[in-house]
Design a protein around this motif. Sequence first.
Motif, short mmCIF file in Angstrom:
data_model
loop_
_atom_site.label_atom_id
_atom_site.label_comp_id
_atom_site.label_asym_id
_atom_site.label_seq_id
_atom_site.Cartn_x
_atom_site.Cartn_y
_atom_site.Cartn_z
N ARG A 1 0.82 -1.20 0.00
CA ARG A 1 0.00 0.00 0.00
C ARG A 1 0.86 1.26 0.00
NH1 ARG A 1 -0.10 -1.30 5.69
NH2 ARG A 1 0.52 0.57 6.86
N GLU A 2 2.14 1.09 0.40
CA GLU A 2 3.11 2.19 0.39
C GLU A 2 4.49 1.63 0.06
OE1 GLU A 2 3.09 5.26 3.66
OE2 GLU A 2 1.94 3.66 4.64
N THR A 3 5.27 2.38 -0.70
CA THR A 3 6.68 2.03 -0.94
C THR A 3 7.50 3.31 -0.93
OG1 THR A 3 6.56 2.23 -3.36
CG2 THR A 3 6.02 0.08 -2.42
N GLY A 4 8.79 3.16 -0.79
CA GLY A 4 9.64 4.34 -0.85
C GLY A 4 11.11 4.00 -0.75
N LEU A 5 11.93 5.02 -0.92
CA LEU A 5 13.37 4.93 -0.69
C LEU A 5 13.71 5.88 0.45
CD1 LEU A 5 15.07 4.91 -4.23
CD2 LEU A 5 15.18 3.09 -2.52
N LEU A 6 14.35 5.35 1.48
CA LEU A 6 14.75 6.15 2.63
C LEU A 6 16.25 6.38 2.57
CD1 LEU A 6 14.09 7.47 5.38
CD2 LEU A 6 14.50 5.22 6.43
N LYS A 7 16.66 7.63 2.50
CA LYS A 7 18.09 7.95 2.46
C LYS A 7 18.66 7.78 3.86
CE LYS A 7 21.34 11.38 0.67
NZ LYS A 7 21.96 10.40 -0.25
N VAL A 8 19.57 6.84 4.02
CA VAL A 8 20.11 6.53 5.35
C VAL A 8 21.55 7.00 5.53
CG1 VAL A 8 18.54 4.61 5.83
CG2 VAL A 8 20.65 4.18 4.53
#
Length: 312
Positions: free
Chosen positions: A12-19
């Motif tokens: 239902r949600e996706t993303g790229l998290l800058k770590v």
Amino acid sequence: MNFSLYPEIDPRETGLLKVSELHSIYWERCGNCLGIPILIVHGGPGGGSQKSYRRYFDPAKFDIIQFDQRGCGRSIPHSELQENTTQDLVNDMEKLRDFLKIKDWHLFGGSWGSTLSLVYSIKHPNRVKSLILRGIFLCRESELLWFYQKGASEIFPEEFEAYESLIPIEEREDLIRAFYKMLTSKNKLIREKASIAWTRWEMATSHLIPDNSYLIKSGNTLFSDAFARIECHYFINNIFLEKNFILKYISAVESIPTTIIQGRYDVVCPVRSAWDLRKALPNSKLVIVDDAGHSMRERGITTELLRATNLI
């Protein structure tokens, strides 16, 4: 109670998290947005998340969260070894939890996923509500020697000979180090051959009865490059932790409800590790599946994993 896998679902949600300045990790959420948060911690290291993992959880009950660890799956940059350590991954899990505004969560991890789940739990015990662990891997020297040097070789000699055949005879006393040299080579062909051989060895030994679909997976050069390079990078560096870190600090996990599910004939991560973990964690429950190897896809393992998630 029915212990069949749940139907396929989409995120239902996706993303790229800058770590970090270098790395961004892929994440996804499935199921009930108001459900019980559970984080799937994939294996490898370098194995990446899979859509089939979503099917071990009731989507009406759980907020199902997956992420790809640094350098693999849909995380970027692909197959990157810089800034890729166990502590980096633990920090990423905390950054993801904070980003998703989750107070605490359940962890579900197999193989290397069990390792990382345990390390995270030792570092952040107040963030973990329970652990469901499969195919226990404590990354002790004896475990690495068993699988990559001599041990499993006596059970799958034909596959082991194919695996070690890439290495010159004079370098075979330390196969992990020899493979690391090839997997970090600037020669693309050498790196590709080594990654396929390393990955095939694990895929060929992961089931009680070998599964041809796993062998095909090892020929996927995009997958095998990250899988082999990142695994070897971690193992040659003792997963960037002090020797026997997990058992040394396991007391931090004593209050966390823990279910351990282990195939009796797991060649990749032998049952001894699950047994030693159970002895060190008196609060844990160990289920040994007598007709299974390493893979979570084996029927007995699947049944016990579903039983465990249904009890949350």
